[in-house]
Write a protein that holds these residues in place. Structure first.
Motif, PDB file in Angstrom:
ATOM      1  N   ILE A   1      51.821  58.818  68.289  1.00  0.00           N
ATOM      2  CA  ILE A   1      52.212  58.853  66.891  1.00  0.00           C
ATOM      3  C   ILE A   1      53.186  57.708  66.623  1.00  0.00           C
ATOM      4  N   VAL A   2      52.913  56.931  65.608  1.00  0.00           N
ATOM      5  CA  VAL A   2      53.711  55.742  65.309  1.00  0.00           C
ATOM      6  C   VAL A   2      54.763  56.073  64.251  1.00  0.00           C
ATOM      7  N   LEU A   3      55.996  55.638  64.486  1.00  0.00           N
ATOM      8  CA  LEU A   3      57.080  55.824  63.522  1.00  0.00           C
ATOM      9  C   LEU A   3      57.298  54.548  62.723  1.00  0.00           C
TER      10      LEU A   3
ATOM     11  N   GLU B   1      48.773  60.335  61.702  1.00  0.00           N
ATOM     12  CA  GLU B   1      48.880  59.484  62.890  1.00  0.00           C
ATOM     13  C   GLU B   1      50.111  58.590  62.853  1.00  0.00           C
ATOM     14  N   ARG B   2      50.763  58.536  61.680  1.00  0.00           N
ATOM     15  CA  ARG B   2      52.021  57.820  61.544  1.00  0.00           C
ATOM     16  C   ARG B   2      53.011  58.695  60.796  1.00  0.00           C
TER      17      ARG B   2
ATOM     18  N   GLU C   1      59.468  55.629  74.993  1.00  0.00           N
ATOM     19  CA  GLU C   1      58.059  55.229  74.848  1.00  0.00           C
ATOM     20  C   GLU C   1      57.396  55.740  73.579  1.00  0.00           C
ATOM     21  N   VAL C   2      58.207  56.046  72.567  1.00  0.00           N
ATOM     22  CA  VAL C   2      57.636  56.309  71.244  1.00  0.00           C
ATOM     23  C   VAL C   2      57.282  54.965  70.618  1.00  0.00           C
ATOM     24  N   LYS C   3      56.137  54.914  69.942  1.00  0.00           N
ATOM     25  CA  LYS C   3      55.724  53.688  69.266  1.00  0.00           C
ATOM     26  C   LYS C   3      56.512  53.553  67.959  1.00  0.00           C
ATOM     27  N   VAL C   4      57.428  52.597  67.919  1.00  0.00           N
ATOM     28  CA  VAL C   4      58.235  52.385  66.730  1.00  0.00           C
ATOM     29  C   VAL C   4      57.883  51.038  66.101  1.00  0.00           C
TER      30      VAL C   4
END
Length: 328
Positions: free
Chosen positions: A233-235, A210-211, A263-266
């Motif tokens: 998915i978190v980076l 998930e990350r 809009e990627v979760k960074v």
């Protein structure tokens, strides 16, 4: 920036050991590690593979549960100075007892006791993510995964995969990740740092994480970027690390802003801060200079990190309340 409360999700415990700490242990144990430092006393290496050599040499003198307890206290003191209120750190049974479960329990007890003592006194909260070493191979990854599964709980909250990304494919380590998943651990994996988008896709599709640790080279495949955004998915992005190791020439060339714009979760972390001459405060300052990010942007990044943390719900709620109080 220093006083802003921060959440860090990608921090290698041994990689956060200050050079002075390692030199002190080496002197106590009469081990000559002079070859891993430059004339100023900083870690010295040439490229990523040599960085791994120096990292493992430095780790070689951190050899007992007591040493690791001292290291935890030292690292948490530095995190506190940088405004970090919650962190997750990668720890490996390969370094803590050679993969033996009984020895690992002793190391873990020492680390956890030190971390909980610091937190009880108002310092940062720390949680552990067990990390097999990728370049040790898939078969050897099984012992750390079993150690993680047997000690999963309030302090050991996840499984990751670190080391040299050039060794093997994510699917080769599926047994270790399945073992951890069955034990209720959350999953992350280094990918998309030294190999391209396919390594990120493999970690997501074949390991079910998930990350992603780093993950920045996903930007080379915009369809993958969209998938990361859609799946949430978190980076765990470590800009200073990427630049220090030559992945990008400077921060303006780094894709963190482009990933966030799509809009990627960074999130932002330091990886191995003394090796890369950085701190969380410096990461924030440099991002503000490069991209014009303001307090509202960093507050948003920290909320993403808190929501993505592998801790229990009560701990997450406390972190979020501290972040919200700082926003007022």
């Amino acid at each position: 920036m220093r006083d802003m409360p921060k959440v860090e999700l990608h921090l290698h415990l041994e990689g956060a050991a200050p050079p002075a700490f390692v030199r002190g242990l080496a002197a106590e144990k009469k081990v000559d590690l002079s070859g891993i430092f430059d004339e100023r006393g900083a870690y010295a290496y040439d490229g990523f593979v040599d960085f791994l050599r120096v990292y493992e040499a430095a780790t070689s003198v951190i050899g007992s549960p007591e040493d690791y307890a001292r290291l935890v206290r030292t690292v948490l003191e530095e995190l506190d100075a940088q405004g970090v209120i919650y962190a997750e750190t990668f720890v490996s049974p390969d370094f803590c007892g050679g993969g033996d479960l009984s020895a690992w329990r002793d190391y873990l007890a020492a680390m956890r006791e030190a971390a909980e003592d610091v937190a009880a006194k108002g310092g940062p909260v720390l949680r552990g993510i067990v990390t097999p070493i990728r370049h040790f191979g898939p078969e050897r990854a099984k012992a750390p995964a079993l150690c993680a599964a047997e000690t999963a709980g309030a302090w050991i909250v996840g499984l990751g995969l670190g080391g040299n990304e050039a060794v093997g494919e994510p699917k080769d380590y599926a047994w270790a990740f399945d073992c951890a998943r069955e034990a209720g651990l959350r999953l992350t994996c280094h990918a998309g740092e030294w190999r391209g988008p396919d390594s990120v896709r493999g970690a997501v599709e074949d390991l079910g994480v998930e990350r992603i640790g780093h993950g920045v080279r996903a930007i080379e495949d915009l369809a993958l970027v969209d998938t990361l955004a859609e799946r949430g998915i978190v980076l765990e992005v470590c800009p200073g690390s990427n630049i220090a190791l030559g992945l990008y020439p400077n921060l303006r060339a780094h894709p963190i802003a482009r990933l966030r714009d799509r809009e990627v979760k960074v999130t932002v972390s330091t990886d191995d801060p003394p090796f890369f001459h950085t701190t969380m405060t410096q990461e924030y300052d440099r991002l503000a200079d490069a991209f014009g990010w303001e307090a509202v942007d960093f507050a948003a990044l920290n909320r993403v990190a808190a929501e993505a943390a592998f801790c229990d719900a009560d701990t997450r709620e406390k972190i979020l309340k501290r972040l919200e109080a700082a926003d007022v």
